[in-house]
Design an enzyme around this catalytic site. Structure first.
Site, PDB file in Angstrom:
ATOM      1  N   ALA A  35       1.154  -1.052  -0.198  1.00 26.03           N
ATOM      2  CA  ALA A  35      -0.203   0.075   0.106  1.00 26.03           C
ATOM      3  C   ALA A  35       1.037   1.487   0.063  1.00 26.03           C
ATOM      4  CB  ALA A  35      -0.859  -0.171   1.324  1.00 26.03           C
ATOM      5  N   ASP A  36       0.572   2.718  -0.597  1.00 26.41           N
ATOM      6  CA  ASP A  36       1.150   3.311  -0.083  1.00 26.41           C
ATOM      7  C   ASP A  36      -0.077   4.503   0.402  1.00 26.41           C
ATOM      8  OD1 ASP A  36      -1.015   4.399  -1.826  1.00 26.41           O
ATOM      9  OD2 ASP A  36       0.264   4.859  -3.393  1.00 26.41           O
ATOM     10  N   SER A  37       0.797   5.919   0.982  1.00 29.87           N
ATOM     11  CA  SER A  37      -0.050   6.334   1.931  1.00 29.87           C
ATOM     12  C   SER A  37      -1.532   6.713   1.421  1.00 29.87           C
ATOM     13  CB  SER A  37       0.455   7.650   2.264  1.00 29.87           C
ATOM     14  OG  SER A  37       0.742   8.800   0.946  1.00 29.87           O
ATOM     15  N   LEU A  38      -1.571   6.987   0.058  1.00 31.14           N
ATOM     16  CA  LEU A  38      -3.176   7.226  -0.268  1.00 31.14           C
ATOM     17  C   LEU A  38      -3.902   6.175   0.244  1.00 31.14           C
ATOM     18  CD1 LEU A  38      -3.169   9.309  -3.345  1.00 31.14           C
ATOM     19  CD2 LEU A  38      -3.061   9.825  -1.342  1.00 31.14           C
ATOM     20  N   ASP A  39      -3.549   4.673  -0.233  1.00 29.51           N
ATOM     21  CA  ASP A  39      -4.126   3.716  -0.265  1.00 29.51           C
ATOM     22  C   ASP A  39      -4.097   3.180   1.791  1.00 29.51           C
ATOM     23  OD1 ASP A  39      -3.764   2.220  -2.310  1.00 29.51           O
ATOM     24  OD2 ASP A  39      -1.788   2.005  -2.775  1.00 29.51           O
TER      25      ASP A  39
END
Lengths: 77, 420
Positions: A35-39
Protein backbone atom coordinates in the site's frame (compact mmCIF):
# COMPACT_ATOMS: atom_id res chain seq x y z
CA UNK A 1 -13.46 -11.26 16.71
CA UNK A 2 -13.11 -13.70 13.84
CA UNK A 3 -16.06 -12.10 12.11
CA UNK A 4 -14.35 -8.69 12.32
CA UNK A 5 -11.06 -10.20 11.10
CA UNK A 6 -12.77 -11.82 8.13
CA UNK A 7 -14.51 -8.62 7.12
CA UNK A 8 -11.33 -6.56 7.49
CA UNK A 9 -9.36 -9.14 5.52
CA UNK A 10 -11.92 -9.04 2.71
CA UNK A 11 -11.59 -5.24 2.46
CA UNK A 12 -7.79 -5.40 2.45
CA UNK A 13 -7.76 -8.07 -0.25
CA UNK A 14 -10.19 -6.09 -2.38
CA UNK A 15 -8.46 -2.72 -2.04
CA UNK A 16 -4.83 -3.79 -2.22
CA UNK A 17 -5.25 -6.68 -4.64
CA UNK A 18 -3.22 -9.07 -2.46
CA UNK A 19 -3.59 -12.80 -1.79
CA UNK A 20 -5.74 -13.60 1.19
CA UNK A 21 -3.04 -15.68 2.93
CA UNK A 22 -0.70 -12.67 2.94
CA UNK A 23 -3.11 -10.78 5.19
CA UNK A 24 -1.84 -12.04 8.55
CA UNK A 25 -1.86 -10.53 12.05
CA UNK A 26 1.41 -8.61 11.77
CA UNK A 27 1.20 -7.72 8.06
CA UNK A 28 1.98 -4.03 7.59
CA UNK A 29 -0.17 -2.39 4.94
CA UNK A 30 2.74 -0.38 3.55
CA UNK A 31 5.75 -2.65 4.16
CA UNK A 32 4.19 -6.04 3.48
CA UNK A 33 1.04 -5.49 1.41
CA UNK A 34 2.22 -2.89 -1.10
CA UNK A 35 0.00 0.00 0.00
CA UNK A 36 1.00 3.65 -0.32
CA UNK A 37 -0.16 6.45 1.95
CA UNK A 38 -3.26 7.15 -0.17
CA UNK A 39 -4.19 3.45 -0.05
CA UNK A 40 -4.13 3.52 3.76
CA UNK A 41 -6.43 6.56 3.81
CA UNK A 42 -8.86 4.70 1.58
CA UNK A 43 -8.62 1.54 3.70
CA UNK A 44 -9.57 3.45 6.82
CA UNK A 45 -12.53 4.95 4.95
CA UNK A 46 -13.61 1.48 3.89
CA UNK A 47 -13.38 0.23 7.49
CA UNK A 48 -15.51 3.16 8.66
CA UNK A 49 -18.09 2.39 6.02
CA UNK A 50 -18.17 -1.37 6.65
CA UNK A 51 -18.43 -1.15 10.43
CA UNK A 52 -20.40 2.09 10.75
CA UNK A 53 -17.78 3.68 12.98
CA UNK A 54 -15.72 6.84 12.87
CA UNK A 55 -11.96 6.54 13.04
CA UNK A 56 -10.44 9.94 13.96
CA UNK A 57 -7.30 10.96 12.05
CA UNK A 58 -4.99 10.53 15.03
CA UNK A 59 -6.31 7.02 15.59
CA UNK A 60 -6.07 6.24 11.88
CA UNK A 61 -2.35 6.97 12.02
CA UNK A 62 -1.88 4.16 14.54
CA UNK A 63 -3.53 1.59 12.25
CA UNK A 64 -0.48 0.36 10.36
CA UNK A 65 -1.15 -3.36 10.07
CA UNK A 66 -3.97 -5.85 9.64
CA UNK A 67 -3.71 -6.69 13.34
CA UNK A 68 -3.91 -3.01 14.33
CA UNK A 69 -7.09 -2.62 12.27
CA UNK A 70 -8.81 -5.68 13.72
CA UNK A 71 -7.90 -4.65 17.27
CA UNK A 72 -9.09 -1.06 16.85
CA UNK A 73 -12.35 -2.02 15.19
CA UNK A 74 -13.12 -4.80 17.70
CA UNK A 75 -12.76 -2.29 20.51
CA UNK A 76 -14.70 0.46 18.74
CA UNK A 77 -17.58 -1.50 17.28
CA UNK B 1 15.52 22.02 -38.01
CA UNK B 2 14.97 18.65 -36.30
CA UNK B 3 12.39 16.59 -38.20
CA UNK B 4 9.64 14.71 -36.35
CA UNK B 5 8.27 11.37 -37.49
CA UNK B 6 5.56 9.04 -36.24
CA UNK B 7 6.83 5.63 -35.14
CA UNK B 8 3.97 4.16 -33.12
CA UNK B 9 0.17 4.24 -33.05
CA UNK B 10 -2.45 3.31 -30.46
CA UNK B 11 -6.23 3.48 -30.71
CA UNK B 12 -9.25 2.78 -28.57
CA UNK B 13 -12.34 3.81 -30.55
CA UNK B 14 -16.08 3.15 -30.60
CA UNK B 15 -15.40 0.92 -33.61
CA UNK B 16 -12.90 -1.34 -31.89
CA UNK B 17 -9.92 -1.63 -29.59
CA UNK B 18 -6.73 -1.45 -31.62
CA UNK B 19 -5.41 0.46 -34.63
CA UNK B 20 -5.85 -2.04 -37.43
CA UNK B 21 -9.28 -3.26 -36.35
CA UNK B 22 -10.60 0.30 -35.93
CA UNK B 23 -9.17 1.36 -39.30
CA UNK B 24 -10.58 -1.68 -41.11
CA UNK B 25 -14.07 -0.95 -39.76
CA UNK B 26 -13.78 2.74 -40.67
CA UNK B 27 -12.83 1.84 -44.25
CA UNK B 28 -15.72 -0.64 -44.35
CA UNK B 29 -18.12 2.20 -43.55
CA UNK B 30 -19.21 0.86 -40.17
CA UNK B 31 -20.69 3.06 -37.44
CA UNK B 32 -19.78 2.93 -33.74
CA UNK B 33 -23.09 4.42 -32.63
CA UNK B 34 -25.83 2.74 -30.60
CA UNK B 35 -28.25 3.19 -27.74
CA UNK B 36 -26.31 4.04 -24.57
CA UNK B 37 -25.55 0.91 -22.52
CA UNK B 38 -23.13 2.27 -19.89
CA UNK B 39 -25.95 3.82 -17.85
CA UNK B 40 -29.69 4.34 -18.09
CA UNK B 41 -30.19 7.33 -20.44
CA UNK B 42 -33.84 7.71 -19.37
CA UNK B 43 -34.90 11.34 -19.30
CA UNK B 44 -32.02 12.65 -21.42
CA UNK B 45 -32.78 14.39 -24.73
CA UNK B 46 -30.12 12.16 -26.35
CA UNK B 47 -30.16 8.44 -25.58
CA UNK B 48 -27.46 7.25 -28.01
CA UNK B 49 -23.72 7.65 -28.36
CA UNK B 50 -20.60 5.99 -29.73
CA UNK B 51 -19.40 3.90 -26.78
CA UNK B 52 -16.25 1.81 -26.79
CA UNK B 53 -17.38 -1.84 -27.17
CA UNK B 54 -16.47 -3.62 -23.92
CA UNK B 55 -15.78 -7.35 -23.81
CA UNK B 56 -13.18 -10.05 -23.41
CA UNK B 57 -10.91 -8.64 -26.09
CA UNK B 58 -12.18 -10.86 -28.90
CA UNK B 59 -13.67 -9.41 -32.08
CA UNK B 60 -12.28 -5.95 -31.41
CA UNK B 61 -13.85 -5.52 -27.98
CA UNK B 62 -12.01 -3.58 -25.30
CA UNK B 63 -10.79 -5.69 -22.39
CA UNK B 64 -9.37 -3.31 -19.79
CA UNK B 65 -7.52 -6.18 -18.06
CA UNK B 66 -5.05 -6.17 -20.96
CA UNK B 67 -3.88 -2.73 -19.97
CA UNK B 68 -4.35 -2.06 -16.24
CA UNK B 69 -4.96 -4.41 -13.36
CA UNK B 70 -8.33 -4.03 -11.66
CA UNK B 71 -6.76 -2.72 -8.46
CA UNK B 72 -5.17 0.21 -10.33
CA UNK B 73 -8.23 0.78 -12.49
CA UNK B 74 -10.45 1.24 -9.47
CA UNK B 75 -8.47 4.39 -8.62
CA UNK B 76 -8.85 6.21 -11.94
CA UNK B 77 -11.57 7.51 -14.22
CA UNK B 78 -12.29 5.65 -17.45
CA UNK B 79 -10.62 8.32 -19.62
CA UNK B 80 -7.31 7.40 -17.97
CA UNK B 81 -7.89 3.69 -18.65
CA UNK B 82 -8.52 4.44 -22.34
CA UNK B 83 -5.44 6.68 -22.46
CA UNK B 84 -3.23 4.06 -20.80
CA UNK B 85 -4.49 1.42 -23.23
CA UNK B 86 -3.77 3.49 -26.34
CA UNK B 87 -0.39 4.52 -24.91
CA UNK B 88 0.57 0.89 -24.29
CA UNK B 89 -0.41 -0.03 -27.86
CA UNK B 90 1.59 2.87 -29.30
CA UNK B 91 4.68 2.24 -27.18
CA UNK B 92 4.67 -1.49 -28.00
CA UNK B 93 4.11 -0.69 -31.68
CA UNK B 94 7.10 1.67 -31.71
CA UNK B 95 9.38 -0.79 -29.95
CA UNK B 96 10.73 2.13 -27.88
CA UNK B 97 11.05 0.73 -24.37
CA UNK B 98 14.45 1.97 -23.22
CA UNK B 99 15.95 1.15 -19.84
CA UNK B 100 18.98 3.42 -19.72
CA UNK B 101 18.60 6.66 -17.85
CA UNK B 102 19.66 8.96 -20.67
CA UNK B 103 17.04 7.55 -23.05
CA UNK B 104 14.38 7.71 -20.34
CA UNK B 105 15.21 11.36 -19.68
CA UNK B 106 14.91 12.12 -23.42
CA UNK B 107 11.41 10.59 -23.62
CA UNK B 108 8.40 12.68 -22.62
CA UNK B 109 4.62 12.57 -22.57
CA UNK B 110 2.00 15.09 -23.68
CA UNK B 111 -1.47 13.57 -23.46
CA UNK B 112 -4.58 15.66 -22.93
CA UNK B 113 -8.31 15.38 -22.49
CA UNK B 114 -11.10 17.81 -23.21
CA UNK B 115 -13.02 17.27 -20.00
CA UNK B 116 -11.17 14.66 -17.94
CA UNK B 117 -12.84 12.71 -15.16
CA UNK B 118 -16.33 14.13 -15.52
CA UNK B 119 -18.13 10.99 -14.35
CA UNK B 120 -15.82 10.72 -11.33
CA UNK B 121 -16.52 14.34 -10.45
CA UNK B 122 -20.28 13.77 -10.80
CA UNK B 123 -20.14 10.67 -8.57
CA UNK B 124 -17.89 12.25 -5.96
CA UNK B 125 -20.24 15.20 -5.77
CA UNK B 126 -23.12 12.84 -4.97
CA UNK B 127 -21.06 11.13 -2.26
CA UNK B 128 -20.18 14.53 -0.79
CA UNK B 129 -23.86 15.45 -0.66
CA UNK B 130 -25.15 12.11 0.63
CA UNK B 131 -22.37 10.89 2.92
CA UNK B 132 -20.22 13.93 3.66
CA UNK B 133 -16.60 14.94 3.05
CA UNK B 134 -15.06 12.03 4.98
CA UNK B 135 -16.25 9.62 2.31
CA UNK B 136 -14.39 11.27 -0.58
CA UNK B 137 -11.69 8.86 -1.79
CA UNK B 138 -8.06 9.97 -1.70
CA UNK B 139 -7.94 8.75 -5.31
CA UNK B 140 -10.73 11.05 -6.45
CA UNK B 141 -8.49 13.99 -7.41
CA UNK B 142 -5.56 12.08 -8.96
CA UNK B 143 -8.06 9.83 -10.72
CA UNK B 144 -9.90 12.71 -12.40
CA UNK B 145 -7.14 15.18 -13.29
CA UNK B 146 -6.53 15.60 -17.01
CA UNK B 147 -2.72 15.44 -16.86
CA UNK B 148 -2.78 12.15 -14.98
CA UNK B 149 -2.60 10.03 -18.14
CA UNK B 150 0.75 11.65 -18.77
CA UNK B 151 1.64 11.09 -15.13
CA UNK B 152 0.59 7.44 -15.17
CA UNK B 153 2.45 6.74 -18.42
CA UNK B 154 5.57 8.37 -16.98
CA UNK B 155 5.38 6.19 -13.86
CA UNK B 156 4.61 2.96 -15.72
CA UNK B 157 7.38 3.24 -18.31
CA UNK B 158 9.88 5.36 -16.40
CA UNK B 159 9.87 8.19 -18.97
CA UNK B 160 11.47 11.21 -17.30
CA UNK B 161 11.35 13.85 -20.05
CA UNK B 162 8.65 16.54 -20.36
CA UNK B 163 5.54 15.40 -18.45
CA UNK B 164 2.94 17.70 -19.91
CA UNK B 165 -0.71 17.92 -20.88
CA UNK B 166 -3.05 20.10 -22.87
CA UNK B 167 -6.72 21.09 -22.53
CA UNK B 168 -8.36 22.87 -25.44
CA UNK B 169 -11.78 21.19 -25.62
CA UNK B 170 -12.21 19.47 -28.98
CA UNK B 171 -8.84 20.67 -30.29
CA UNK B 172 -6.96 18.92 -27.46
CA UNK B 173 -5.69 15.91 -29.41
CA UNK B 174 -4.38 18.00 -32.30
CA UNK B 175 -2.74 20.53 -29.99
CA UNK B 176 -1.12 17.71 -28.00
CA UNK B 177 0.47 16.20 -31.12
CA UNK B 178 1.46 19.61 -32.50
CA UNK B 179 2.93 20.86 -29.23
CA UNK B 180 4.78 17.57 -28.62
CA UNK B 181 6.31 17.86 -32.11
CA UNK B 182 7.53 21.34 -31.23
CA UNK B 183 9.15 20.01 -28.04
CA UNK B 184 11.10 17.50 -30.14
CA UNK B 185 12.00 20.14 -32.75
CA UNK B 186 13.16 22.46 -29.98
CA UNK B 187 15.34 19.76 -28.43
CA UNK B 188 13.44 19.22 -25.18
CA UNK B 189 13.00 15.52 -26.00
CA UNK B 190 13.85 12.97 -28.68
CA UNK B 191 10.70 10.90 -28.27
CA UNK B 192 7.21 12.01 -27.14
CA UNK B 193 4.13 9.96 -26.31
CA UNK B 194 1.33 12.28 -27.46
CA UNK B 195 -2.42 12.32 -27.97
CA UNK B 196 -5.75 12.56 -26.20
CA UNK B 197 -8.34 10.52 -24.35
CA UNK B 198 -11.97 11.08 -23.41
CA UNK B 199 -14.75 9.28 -21.56
CA UNK B 200 -17.49 11.84 -21.02
CA UNK B 201 -20.47 9.68 -22.01
CA UNK B 202 -22.25 9.91 -18.67
CA UNK B 203 -25.52 11.54 -17.57
CA UNK B 204 -23.82 14.82 -16.72
CA UNK B 205 -21.86 14.88 -19.99
CA UNK B 206 -24.87 14.22 -22.18
CA UNK B 207 -27.05 16.64 -20.21
CA UNK B 208 -24.39 19.34 -20.49
CA UNK B 209 -23.94 19.07 -24.25
CA UNK B 210 -27.70 18.75 -24.71
CA UNK B 211 -28.07 22.06 -22.90
CA UNK B 212 -25.63 23.61 -25.41
CA UNK B 213 -27.88 22.25 -28.20
CA UNK B 214 -24.81 20.53 -29.63
CA UNK B 215 -25.92 16.88 -29.73
CA UNK B 216 -28.07 14.98 -32.20
CA UNK B 217 -31.44 14.20 -30.59
CA UNK B 218 -33.63 13.02 -33.46
CA UNK B 219 -32.32 9.54 -34.23
CA UNK B 220 -32.97 7.36 -31.21
CA UNK B 221 -34.56 4.80 -33.55
CA UNK B 222 -31.48 4.56 -35.81
CA UNK B 223 -28.41 5.81 -33.96
CA UNK B 224 -26.00 4.57 -36.64
CA UNK B 225 -27.51 7.19 -38.98
CA UNK B 226 -27.19 10.06 -36.52
CA UNK B 227 -23.65 11.26 -37.22
CA UNK B 228 -23.87 12.63 -40.76
CA UNK B 229 -21.39 15.45 -41.47
CA UNK B 230 -22.38 17.81 -44.33
CA UNK B 231 -25.68 16.01 -44.82
CA UNK B 232 -28.81 18.17 -45.09
CA UNK B 233 -30.51 16.15 -42.33
CA UNK B 234 -27.75 16.40 -39.72
CA UNK B 235 -28.96 17.58 -36.33
CA UNK B 236 -25.94 17.71 -34.06
CA UNK B 237 -22.96 15.58 -33.07
CA UNK B 238 -22.99 12.13 -31.51
CA UNK B 239 -20.72 11.84 -28.50
CA UNK B 240 -17.89 9.33 -28.72
CA UNK B 241 -15.23 8.09 -26.31
CA UNK B 242 -11.82 6.46 -26.48
CA UNK B 243 -8.22 7.50 -27.03
CA UNK B 244 -5.59 8.02 -29.69
CA UNK B 245 -1.88 8.07 -28.92
CA UNK B 246 1.11 8.43 -31.24
CA UNK B 247 4.81 8.03 -30.66
CA UNK B 248 6.61 11.05 -32.12
CA UNK B 249 10.31 10.77 -32.65
CA UNK B 250 13.18 12.85 -33.97
CA UNK B 251 13.91 11.55 -37.46
CA UNK B 252 17.61 10.67 -37.01
CA UNK B 253 16.83 9.00 -33.68
CA UNK B 254 14.17 6.84 -35.34
CA UNK B 255 16.43 5.99 -38.27
CA UNK B 256 19.36 5.10 -36.04
CA UNK B 257 17.36 2.47 -34.19
CA UNK B 258 15.73 1.13 -37.35
CA UNK B 259 12.23 2.13 -36.25
CA UNK B 260 9.21 1.62 -38.48
CA UNK B 261 8.26 5.12 -39.71
CA UNK B 262 4.60 5.78 -40.55
CA UNK B 263 4.99 9.35 -41.68
CA UNK B 264 6.22 12.79 -40.78
CA UNK B 265 4.69 15.69 -38.89
CA UNK B 266 5.32 18.32 -41.53
CA UNK B 267 3.55 21.28 -40.01
CA UNK B 268 1.37 22.61 -37.23
CA UNK B 269 -0.80 25.71 -37.09
CA UNK B 270 -2.87 27.32 -34.33
CA UNK B 271 -5.31 30.20 -34.17
CA UNK B 272 -8.14 31.74 -32.17
CA UNK B 273 -11.53 33.02 -33.32
CA UNK B 274 -12.13 35.77 -30.74
CA UNK B 275 -15.81 35.34 -31.52
CA UNK B 276 -18.05 33.10 -29.38
CA UNK B 277 -17.74 30.43 -26.66
CA UNK B 278 -19.32 27.60 -28.67
CA UNK B 279 -19.86 28.76 -32.29
CA UNK B 280 -17.43 29.58 -35.09
CA UNK B 281 -17.87 32.85 -37.01
CA UNK B 282 -19.87 32.53 -40.27
CA UNK B 283 -16.73 32.38 -42.44
CA UNK B 284 -14.53 30.61 -39.87
CA UNK B 285 -11.60 32.72 -40.91
CA UNK B 286 -9.76 31.41 -37.81
CA UNK B 287 -9.85 27.87 -39.21
CA UNK B 288 -8.42 29.15 -42.47
CA UNK B 289 -5.59 30.89 -40.60
CA UNK B 290 -4.78 27.73 -38.62
CA UNK B 291 -4.61 25.68 -41.84
CA UNK B 292 -2.52 28.37 -43.54
CA UNK B 293 -0.12 28.46 -40.62
CA UNK B 294 0.23 24.68 -40.71
CA UNK B 295 1.00 24.76 -44.44
CA UNK B 296 3.53 27.55 -43.96
CA UNK B 297 5.18 25.56 -41.15
CA UNK B 298 5.26 22.53 -43.44
CA UNK B 299 6.75 24.53 -46.28
CA UNK B 300 3.99 23.50 -48.67
CA UNK B 301 1.37 25.29 -50.74
CA UNK B 302 -2.20 24.54 -49.58
CA UNK B 303 -2.92 23.28 -53.10
CA UNK B 304 -0.52 20.38 -52.43
CA UNK B 305 -2.82 18.84 -49.82
CA UNK B 306 -4.23 15.53 -51.06
CA UNK B 307 -6.54 14.70 -48.17
CA UNK B 308 -8.22 16.66 -45.37
CA UNK B 309 -9.55 14.86 -42.33
CA UNK B 310 -12.18 17.43 -41.39
CA UNK B 311 -13.29 18.49 -37.95
CA UNK B 312 -16.78 17.89 -39.44
CA UNK B 313 -18.87 17.10 -36.37
CA UNK B 314 -22.31 16.75 -38.00
CA UNK B 315 -23.38 20.24 -36.96
CA UNK B 316 -24.10 23.47 -38.83
CA UNK B 317 -20.37 24.26 -38.68
CA UNK B 318 -19.50 21.50 -41.19
CA UNK B 319 -20.26 23.61 -44.24
CA UNK B 320 -18.46 26.60 -42.71
CA UNK B 321 -15.31 24.48 -42.44
CA UNK B 322 -15.80 23.31 -46.01
CA UNK B 323 -15.93 26.94 -47.16
CA UNK B 324 -12.72 27.74 -45.29
CA UNK B 325 -10.96 24.76 -46.92
CA UNK B 326 -12.18 25.82 -50.37
CA UNK B 327 -10.82 29.33 -49.85
CA UNK B 328 -7.54 27.92 -48.54
CA UNK B 329 -6.72 25.70 -51.51
CA UNK B 330 -8.44 27.68 -54.27
CA UNK B 331 -10.96 26.44 -56.88
CA UNK B 332 -8.51 24.50 -59.02
CA UNK B 333 -7.11 22.42 -56.16
CA UNK B 334 -10.54 22.09 -54.53
CA UNK B 335 -11.74 20.08 -57.52
CA UNK B 336 -8.95 17.54 -56.90
CA UNK B 337 -9.16 17.53 -53.10
CA UNK B 338 -10.53 14.67 -51.03
CA UNK B 339 -11.96 15.47 -47.62
CA UNK B 340 -13.86 13.27 -45.21
CA UNK B 341 -15.12 13.22 -41.65
CA UNK B 342 -14.40 10.01 -39.75
CA UNK B 343 -16.67 11.40 -37.02
CA UNK B 344 -19.47 10.01 -39.17
CA UNK B 345 -18.28 6.59 -37.91
CA UNK B 346 -16.66 7.29 -34.54
CA UNK B 347 -18.85 10.10 -33.27
CA UNK B 348 -17.10 13.06 -31.69
CA UNK B 349 -14.43 12.01 -29.21
CA UNK B 350 -13.97 15.62 -27.99
CA UNK B 351 -10.43 15.86 -26.58
CA UNK B 352 -9.41 12.58 -28.22
CA UNK B 353 -10.86 13.49 -31.63
CA UNK B 354 -7.79 15.30 -32.96
CA UNK B 355 -5.57 12.41 -31.89
CA UNK B 356 -7.59 9.57 -33.44
CA UNK B 357 -8.06 11.66 -36.59
CA UNK B 358 -4.32 12.32 -36.80
CA UNK B 359 -3.90 8.55 -36.79
CA UNK B 360 -6.52 8.12 -39.52
CA UNK B 361 -4.71 10.78 -41.57
CA UNK B 362 -1.41 8.92 -41.15
CA UNK B 363 -3.06 5.62 -42.11
CA UNK B 364 -4.61 7.31 -45.15
CA UNK B 365 -1.07 8.15 -46.27
CA UNK B 366 0.23 4.66 -45.42
CA UNK B 367 -2.54 2.84 -47.31
CA UNK B 368 -3.18 5.49 -50.00
CA UNK B 369 -6.87 5.54 -49.23
CA UNK B 370 -9.21 8.20 -47.83
CA UNK B 371 -11.77 6.87 -45.32
CA UNK B 372 -15.45 7.49 -46.11
CA UNK B 373 -17.92 9.99 -44.69
CA UNK B 374 -20.82 7.68 -43.93
CA UNK B 375 -24.48 8.78 -43.89
CA UNK B 376 -23.75 11.54 -46.39
CA UNK B 377 -26.82 11.23 -48.62
CA UNK B 378 -27.53 14.87 -49.57
CA UNK B 379 -24.66 17.31 -49.36
CA UNK B 380 -25.77 20.56 -47.79
CA UNK B 381 -23.51 22.69 -50.01
CA UNK B 382 -22.45 23.30 -53.58
CA UNK B 383 -18.89 22.03 -53.74
CA UNK B 384 -16.38 20.43 -56.05
CA UNK B 385 -14.49 18.88 -53.13
CA UNK B 386 -14.87 15.10 -52.98
CA UNK B 387 -16.36 14.43 -49.55
CA UNK B 388 -15.98 10.64 -49.81
CA UNK B 389 -19.70 10.13 -49.44
CA UNK B 390 -20.40 6.62 -48.18
CA UNK B 391 -17.36 4.94 -49.69
CA UNK B 392 -13.61 5.09 -49.23
CA UNK B 393 -11.48 6.65 -51.97
CA UNK B 394 -8.30 5.03 -53.18
CA UNK B 395 -5.97 7.73 -54.44
CA UNK B 396 -2.43 9.04 -54.17
CA UNK B 397 -2.08 10.69 -50.78
CA UNK B 398 1.28 12.23 -49.98
CA UNK B 399 0.11 15.07 -47.78
CA UNK B 400 -2.82 15.01 -45.33
CA UNK B 401 -4.14 17.77 -43.12
CA UNK B 402 -6.18 17.14 -39.97
CA UNK B 403 -8.40 19.88 -38.51
CA UNK B 404 -9.67 20.28 -34.95
CA UNK B 405 -11.71 23.16 -33.57
CA UNK B 406 -12.84 23.62 -29.98
CA UNK B 407 -15.18 25.54 -27.72
CA UNK B 408 -13.61 28.84 -26.82
CA UNK B 409 -12.77 29.45 -30.48
CA UNK B 410 -9.55 27.44 -30.51
CA UNK B 411 -8.29 25.96 -33.80
CA UNK B 412 -5.48 23.54 -34.62
CA UNK B 413 -4.34 21.99 -37.89
CA UNK B 414 -1.63 19.39 -38.32
CA UNK B 415 -0.06 18.43 -41.65
CA UNK B 416 1.33 14.92 -42.09
CA UNK B 417 3.40 13.66 -44.98
CA UNK B 418 5.13 10.64 -46.41
CA UNK B 419 8.73 10.42 -45.34
CA UNK B 420 10.91 11.21 -48.31
Amino acid sequence: MSDVADRVRKIVVEHLGVEEDKVVEGASFIDDLGADSLDTVELVMAFEEEFGIEIPDDAAETIQSFGDAVKFISEAA
Amino acid sequence: MRRVVVTGLGLVTPLADGVEESWKRILDGQSGAGTITGFDPEGLATTYACEVPLGDGSDGTFNADKYMDPKERRKVDTFIVFGMAAAQQAIEDSGWMPEDNESLERTGILIGSGIGGLNSIANASLILEEKGPRRISPFFVPGALINLISGQVSIKYGFKGPNHSVVTACSTGAHAIGDASRLIQHGDADVMVAGGAEAAICRLGIAGFNACKALSTERAEEPTKASRPWDKDRDGFVMGEGAGIVILEEYEHAKARGAKIYGEVLGYGLSGDAHHITAPPPDHEGAERAMKAACRDAGIEPSQIDYVNAHGTSTMADTIELGAVERLVGPEAAAKLTMSSTKSATGHLLGAAGAIEAIFSILAIRDQVAPPTINLDNVDAETTVDLCANSKREKEINIALSNSFGFGGTNASVVFGKVS
